[in-house]
Design a protein around this motif. Sequence first.
Motif: not given
Length: 113
Positions: A9-13, A40-47, A49-51, A57-61
């Motif tokens: 959802s964040i990527v789509d937005l 879960e912060l670590q799970t969101l970070a991993f998700a 990375e995949s999304a 956003l592939e090259q985004a910081t």
Amino acid sequence: MHEMSIAQSIVDLAEEQARNRGSLAVEELELEIGRLAGVELQTLAFALESAVKGSMLEQATIVRHIIEGEGQCTDCGHTFPMEALFASCPECGSYCVKIIKGKELRVKSIVIK
């Protein structure tokens, strides 16, 4: 794992906002995530990375601001740090606590190219 749907959802937005402004890529994404937001912060970070793979956003910081939990007792008025959603007041022991901050989960800013 609802973190993956949150990440998508964040990527789509971010992509929608970039497209609406005629951009081809997102340079930076800034998030505010509360410790009491139920993710879960670590799970969101991993998700995330995949999304972002194959997206604008592939090259985004991605900048994450973690917001600590804070509550206020509705019985005695004491304000205190919270590490869990259901915490008692350290002053009077009451569980009648209003969460003041820490439940945030929002996109703070999007920088596009």
